[in-house]
Design an enzyme around this catalytic site. Structure first.
Site, mmCIF file in Angstrom:
data_model
loop_
_atom_site.group_PDB
_atom_site.id
_atom_site.type_symbol
_atom_site.label_atom_id
_atom_site.label_comp_id
_atom_site.label_asym_id
_atom_site.label_seq_id
_atom_site.Cartn_x
_atom_site.Cartn_y
_atom_site.Cartn_z
ATOM 1 C CE LYS A 29 -10.869 94.180 47.340
ATOM 2 N NZ LYS A 29 -10.924 94.499 45.899
HETATM 3 C C1 LIG Z 1 -12.079 95.054 45.434
HETATM 4 C C2 LIG Z 1 -11.875 95.733 44.162
HETATM 5 C C3 LIG Z 1 -12.682 96.801 43.768
HETATM 6 C C4 LIG Z 1 -13.873 97.237 44.587
HETATM 7 O O1 LIG Z 1 -13.505 97.841 45.807
HETATM 8 P P1 LIG Z 1 -14.579 97.996 46.984
HETATM 9 O O2 LIG Z 1 -13.837 98.532 48.138
HETATM 10 O O3 LIG Z 1 -15.135 96.627 47.234
HETATM 11 O O4 LIG Z 1 -15.623 98.908 46.470
HETATM 12 C C5 LIG Z 1 -12.387 97.459 42.596
HETATM 13 N N1 LIG Z 1 -11.362 97.055 41.809
HETATM 14 C C6 LIG Z 1 -10.567 96.041 42.156
HETATM 15 C C7 LIG Z 1 -9.471 95.648 41.237
HETATM 16 C C8 LIG Z 1 -10.787 95.350 43.332
HETATM 17 O O5 LIG Z 1 -10.000 94.335 43.657
#
Ligand SMILES: *Cc1c(COP(=O)(O)O)cnc(C)c1O
Length: 434
Positions: A107
Site C-alpha cells: 500500500k
Molecule cells: C490490503 C492488503 C491486502 C488486500 O489488498 P486489497 O487491495 O484490499 O485486495 C492483502 N495483503 C496485505 C498485507 C494488505 O495490507
C-alpha cells in the site's frame, strides 16, 4: 481524461475531482473513461527499462492529460524510491515482493503516489484551506496512508481502525506519528470503519464544514498506481525468459490490488490469467462459483488485512467486464484458505524453501501451488513483510524472525488515539468540532 461512476448516475469528474472526492456522488467508484493500450514496442523493450521508466509510461497513459509531464515524472520517481523485486520461491513459483517501502506493505506505492498527486492539485489551486483525508483500515492501509501524507502541508489525515483487530506492529505505524495524523479507534470491525467513512462523504453538513477526501483503495490515485509493479514483474520475468505463460496471483481483501492488475491487462500487459487468493472471507470465490455476489459480515482471520466482507472494488471488476460472469471466470480463478491452511502453508514453505511467507502471501503461494498448470509460471504478491505479523509468524514457524530497522523505529513511539463508537452520529459530532 474523465472519470465516470460505477453506478452511472453521478456526473463525469475530472481527475482532480475524482481524487479529491474519492467516492462519486451516487456512492459509486470512479473509473477512467478509457483505458489506453500501450504500444507493442513498449512490451518488446520493457525488460530493458527501469522500474521508474516503466511506471512513468503507465502513469502517463492514465494521468498524462491532466498532470504536466515534468510533475508526473517527479511524482512517479519520488513514489518509487524502493524496489519491488521478483524473487524465486519454488519451481516455477516466484514472489513479487511489495514490502520494501517505508511501512513494509504494497500500500506504500498507492499511498505515496496519492499524497504527491493531491499535494500537486492543492498547490496548483492555491486556494489555501485544509484538505482532510479520511481512511478506514483493516491494518496496512492506515500506516501506508499516514506515512505517505505525514508532514504534507495542507492535508490532515484521520485513520479509522477496528479496535483490537490490527496487530500491535500495524497499530504503532499510524498511532505514534502525531503531527497531521489522527488515529481513531473504532469499537467495531473494518466494515464499520468503512461505513463511517462512506457516510461522512455523503453528509451534507459535514462536507460544508470541512473539505473531505478519501484515501482508501477506492481512490483512483491510490489504486491505479498499483498497476506499475505488475508491468515491472512481467519485465523481470521476461528478462529471465519466463514470461510467456505468466499467471499472476494476488492475495485479495478489498480487491484494489488485483483490480489494478486487471487494468494493466486491459492495457495489453501479457499476463495469461489471474488468481484472487482469499482467506476465509470468500465472497469473491463464491461469486466465481455461483455468479452471485453476496456480501457477508467480515470474519477475523490470520491474514487480517484481507478480512473484508463486502469488497468495494468488486464494482470495478464487474464494470470492467460488463458483469459478464463467463468472461470474468475465464480470466480470474479463486481460492480460499482457512487459518489452519494458511499456517500449514507457511510451515511447509519455510521447511521446503526457507522462504518466510507472511499470512497474506501464504494464501497467494498456496493458490499457485494448487492451481498452476504445466508450462505456466506463477507470480504471487508478497503484500507485506512477515515481520509486520511477527508474533503470529514466530509462533507458526517456531522461529524468531528479524525485524527490519524501519519497522523498529515505529515500535519505539507512544500511542495516541481517539476512541469512537461505530455510530455515525458520534463520528460526525467529533469531526464537527475539529
Ligand atoms: C490490503 C492488503 C491486502 C488486500 O489488498 P486489497 O487491495 O484490499 O485486495 C492483502 N495483503 C496485505 C498485507 C494488505 O495490507
Amino acid at each position: 481524461m474523465k472519470y465516470y461512476s460505477t453506478n452511472h448516475t453521478a456526473p463525469l469528474a475530472s481527475l482532480e475531482e475524482a481524487v479529491v472526492k474519492g467516492l462519486a456522488g451516487d456512492r459509486g467508484l470512479y473509473m477512467p473513461e478509457n483505458i489506453k493500450p500501450l504500444p507493442k514496442e513498449f512490451f518488446d523493450n520493457i525488460d530493458k527499462m527501469s522500474f521508474q521508466e516503466i511506471a512513468y509510461a503507465v502513469a502517463d497513459s492514465f494521468f498524462g492529460e491532466d498532470v504536466d509531464a515534468e510533475s508526473l515524472k517527479r511524482i512517479v520517481y519520488d513514489t518509487l524510491a524502493f524496489d519491488c523485486p521478483v524473487v524465486p520461491v519454488s519451481e516455477n513459483i516466484y514472489t513479487l515482493e511489495l514490502f520494501h517501502g517505508p511501512t513494509l506493505a504494497f500500500k506504500d506505492v498507492g499511498a505515496r503516489f496519492m499524497a504527491r498527486l493531491l499535494q500537486y492539485f492543492i498547490k496548483k489551486e492555491n486556494k489555501g484551506g485544509l484538505v482532510n483525508v479520511l481512511v478506514a483500515t483493516s491494518g496496512d492501509t492506515g500506516s501506508a496512508v499516514a506515512n505517505g501524507f505525514l508532514g504534507v502541508d495542507g492535508i490532515h489525515v484521520y485513520v479509522l481502525y477496528p479496535k483490537g483487530k490490527v496487530s500491535p506492529i500495524q497499530e504503532c505505524q499510524f498511532t505514534t506519528l502525531g503531527k497531521n495524523i489522527t488515529a481513531i479507534e473504532v469499537d467495531g470491525v473494518f466494515d464499520d470503519c468503512q461505513a463511517l467513512v462512506k457516510s461522512a462523504f455523503m453528509d451534507e453538513e459535514l462536507n460544508k464544514h470541512m473539505r473531505l477526501t478519501s484515501a482508501n483503495s477506492i481512490n483512483v490515485a491510490r489504486f491505479l498506481p498499483q498497476a506499475f509493479y505488475y508491468f515491472y514483474a512481467y519485465a523481470q520475468l521476461k528478462k529471465l525468459g519466463k514470461a510467456d505463460n505468466m499467471v499472476m496471483c494476488v492475495p485479495s481483501g478489498n480487491f484494489g490490488n488485483i483490480c489494478a492488475a486487471l487494468f494493466g491487462h486491459q492495457m495489453g500487459l501479457p499476463i495469461k490469467r489471474f488468481v484472487a487468493a482469499n482467506n476465509a472471507n470468500d465472497i469473491f470465490f463464491k461469486y466465481l462459483q455461483t455468479g452471485k455476489y453476496e456480501p457477508q459480515p467480515s470474519k477475523a482471520t490470520l491474514a487480517n488485512a484481507m478480512d473484508v466482507g463486502d469488497p468495494s472494488n468488486f464494482a470495478r471488476i464487474y464494470e470492467l467486464y460488463q458483469g459478464d460472469h463467463a468472461v470474468i471466470t475465464s480470466l480470474i480463478s479463486g481460492a480460499t484458505f482457512s487459518d489452519e491452511q494458511i499456517a500449514d502453508t507457511m510451515r511447509e514453505c519455510y521447511k521446503d524453501t526457507k522462504y518466510v511467507l507472511d499470512p497474506h502471501g501464504a494464501c497467494g503461494y498456496q493458490a499457485l501451488k494448487n492451481l498452476l498448470l504445466a508450462g505456466e509460471v506463477g507470480v504471487f504478491c508478497e503484500t507485506a513483510h512477515p515481520a509486520k505479523f511477527k508474533e503470529k509468524v514466530d509462533a507458526i514457524l517456531s522461529a524468531d524472525i528479524e525485524i527490519p530497522q524501519r519497522l523498529q523505529k515505529f515500535m519505539k513511539g507512544t500511542k495516541q488515539s481517539v476512541e469512537m463508537t461505530k455510530r455515525f452520529d458520534d463520528f460526525k459530532t467529533f469531526l464537527l468540532k475539529e
